[in-house]
Design a protein around this motif. Structure first.
Motif, PDB file in Angstrom:
ATOM      1  N   UNK A 105       0.817  -1.210   0.000  1.00 37.74           N
ATOM      2  CA  UNK A 105       0.000   0.000   0.000  1.00 37.74           C
ATOM      3  C   UNK A 105       0.861   1.275   0.000  1.00 37.74           C
ATOM      4  N   UNK A 106       2.176   1.090  -0.134  1.00 36.62           N
ATOM      5  CA  UNK A 106       3.061   2.246  -0.259  1.00 36.62           C
ATOM      6  C   UNK A 106       3.587   2.791   1.059  1.00 36.62           C
ATOM      7  N   UNK A 107       3.396   2.052   2.155  1.00 43.82           N
ATOM      8  CA  UNK A 107       3.917   2.487   3.465  1.00 43.82           C
ATOM      9  C   UNK A 107       5.225   1.753   3.769  1.00 43.82           C
ATOM     10  N   UNK A 108       5.942   2.252   4.780  1.00 44.24           N
ATOM     11  CA  UNK A 108       7.213   1.624   5.162  1.00 44.24           C
ATOM     12  C   UNK A 108       7.000   0.512   6.186  1.00 44.24           C
ATOM     13  N   UNK A 109       6.021   0.690   7.054  1.00 43.33           N
ATOM     14  CA  UNK A 109       5.878  -0.264   8.159  1.00 43.33           C
ATOM     15  C   UNK A 109       4.417  -0.356   8.601  1.00 43.33           C
ATOM     16  N   UNK A 110       4.097  -1.501   9.221  1.00 45.34           N
ATOM     17  CA  UNK A 110       2.753  -1.759   9.748  1.00 45.34           C
ATOM     18  C   UNK A 110       2.746  -1.594  11.261  1.00 45.34           C
ATOM     19  N   UNK A 111       1.620  -1.120  11.771  1.00 48.33           N
ATOM     20  CA  UNK A 111       1.397  -1.119  13.229  1.00 48.33           C
ATOM     21  C   UNK A 111       0.190  -2.007  13.461  1.00 48.33           C
ATOM     22  N   UNK A 112       0.367  -3.039  14.290  1.00 42.76           N
ATOM     23  CA  UNK A 112      -0.733  -3.982  14.509  1.00 42.76           C
ATOM     24  C   UNK A 112      -1.488  -3.643  15.788  1.00 42.76           C
ATOM     25  N   UNK A 113      -2.796  -3.811  15.739  1.00 39.72           N
ATOM     26  CA  UNK A 113      -3.622  -3.636  16.933  1.00 39.72           C
ATOM     27  C   UNK A 113      -3.788  -5.005  17.584  1.00 39.72           C
ATOM     28  N   UNK A 114      -4.067  -5.000  18.895  1.00 37.85           N
ATOM     29  CA  UNK A 114      -4.297  -6.285  19.559  1.00 37.85           C
ATOM     30  C   UNK A 114      -5.763  -6.692  19.386  1.00 37.85           C
ATOM     31  N   UNK A 115      -6.115  -7.819  19.959  1.00 35.01           N
ATOM     32  CA  UNK A 115      -7.458  -8.361  19.728  1.00 35.01           C
ATOM     33  C   UNK A 115      -8.558  -7.432  20.256  1.00 35.01           C
ATOM     34  N   UNK A 116      -8.204  -6.556  21.210  1.00 34.66           N
ATOM     35  CA  UNK A 116      -9.183  -5.606  21.739  1.00 34.66           C
ATOM     36  C   UNK A 116      -9.158  -4.262  21.019  1.00 34.66           C
ATOM     37  N   UNK A 117      -8.311  -4.158  20.006  1.00 35.40           N
ATOM     38  CA  UNK A 117      -8.283  -2.924  19.218  1.00 35.40           C
ATOM     39  C   UNK A 117      -7.298  -1.886  19.701  1.00 35.40           C
ATOM     40  N   UNK A 118      -6.505  -2.225  20.724  1.00 42.62           N
ATOM     41  CA  UNK A 118      -5.484  -1.281  21.197  1.00 42.62           C
ATOM     42  C   UNK A 118      -4.179  -1.525  20.437  1.00 42.62           C
ATOM     43  N   UNK A 119      -3.339  -0.487  20.404  1.00 43.52           N
ATOM     44  CA  UNK A 119      -2.073  -0.626  19.681  1.00 43.52           C
ATOM     45  C   UNK A 119      -1.189  -1.667  20.365  1.00 43.52           C
ATOM     46  N   UNK A 120      -0.629  -2.572  19.576  1.00 37.74           N
ATOM     47  CA  UNK A 120       0.345  -3.488  20.174  1.00 37.74           C
ATOM     48  C   UNK A 120       1.748  -3.109  19.728  1.00 37.74           C
TER      49      UNK A 120
END
Ligand code: PPE
Length: 304
Positions: free
Chosen positions: A175-190
């Motif tokens: 998608x043209x980005x450098x890195x991904x940020x994943x959310x946890x199962x509750x939707x908070x940033x991991x």
């Protein structure tokens, strides 16, 4: 990949090209491996490995979680790391110890497969480029959820967890980005695909609480440096909105070191450039790893 001379394999230093395993190695099929990523930096008194004991402690903890017994005491792996750096004659390198279920019987049950242990080193520059370190990278909240605490044990640095990271990274780059940020199962940033995440708001530093993340050693380093500089650091629940509205944000990791985040999902973070606190933390961090901060000398294992 730029090849070096030798790789430590089950206690022996073998030529790089001969460090091979069988195609029916259990870990190749089922991800039954745990590993570490460590850096060795050039200092005024020669090469020094950063937080070696802490990385090896995490390797044994990861093995414990995935029910593997490492067939060597930590002192022997410590010596292995030092020997393999010396054998390759490098001043700065990335170190990758990996412990895995080897060749035995096929099938999900790993119990009949022995545990093999390898330590490789290679030269690895800035993980997301020199430009990324100076100007920051563009990140995307992933459509992939971080491995759930009761399915993949994010606390273990296990190879199996990295399919989750790999899918998120491929998606972000597509998608043209450098890195991904994943959310946890509750939707908070991991965390990022290979980094922990921090942000700064009104002078306070925030980072996700330890539940759904790999407990990064760089994360711990940054928390300790920041607190010693008199800054407030909070480990807490963080949302994507917190990140969008932050004054500064950055990734931390052994490979990524401290990489500023300039943008998340098309929203500039602060000025969209490396923030002042991020810059200060980078400066102190690089002095610490290069042996220029006497207060942190005990984190260095010197080779000479
Ligand atoms: N989270 C994840 C998922 C992760 O992979 C890393 C390190 C961290 C946090 C930060 O941990 P630490 O290195 O202890 O500060 N990722 C390693 C692997 C990167 C790779 O592409 O391979 C690393 O930085 O060595």
């Amino acid at each position: 990949m730029q090849e070096l001379e030798k790789i430590w394999m089950n206690g022996e230093l073998v030529p790089w090209k001969e460090a091979k395993i069988h195609v029916l190695t259990h870990a190749l099929h089922y991800g039954t491996a745990v590993f570490e990523g460590i850096r060795c930096y050039k200092t005024n008194t020669g090469p020094a490995v950063f937080r070696l004991k802490d990385h090896l402690k995490r390797l044994y903890d990861s093995a414990h979680i995935v029910r593997m017994t490492i067939p060597y005491p930590p002192e022997e792996l410590e010596k292995g790391v030092i020997d393999i750096i010396k054998a390759n004659g490098v001043e700065e390198c990335y170190i990758r110890p990996i412990v895995f279920r080897g060749y035995g019987e096929m099938g999900v049950d790993p119990s009949s497969c022995g545990v093999d242990c390898v330590i490789a080193v290679w030269c690895w520059g800035a993980y997301m480029g020199e430009k990324g370190i100076k100007e920051g990278v563009r990140a995307k909240i992933s459509s992939y959820t971080r491995t759930y605490i009761n399915s993949g044990s994010p606390r273990a640095k296990s190879s199996a967890n990295y399919l989750n990271s790999s899918l998120a990274k491929i998606e972000a780059k597509d998608l043209g980005y450098d890195e991904a940020i994943l959310l946890d199962i509750n939707g908070f940033i991991s965390e990022g695909s290979g980094e922990n995440v921090f942000y700064v708001k009104d002078g306070v530093i925030f980072t996700p609480h330890p539940y759904s993340i790999l407990l990064g050693i760089t994360r711990d380093t940054v928390i300790k440096i920041a607190r010693k500089l008199g800054m407030e650091v909070k480990e807490t629940l963080c949302t994507r909105d917190d990140l969008y509205l932050a004054d500064e944000a950055f990734f931390t990791g052994t490979a990524a070191e401290i990489t500023p985040i300039a943008e998340v999902d098309g929203r500039k973070i602060g000025t969209g450039k490396r923030g002042e606190i991020t810059h200060l933390l980078q400066e102190v961090f690089f002095r610490v790893v290069r042996g220029e901060e006497p207060d942190y000398e005990s984190w260095l294992t010197k080779l000479r």
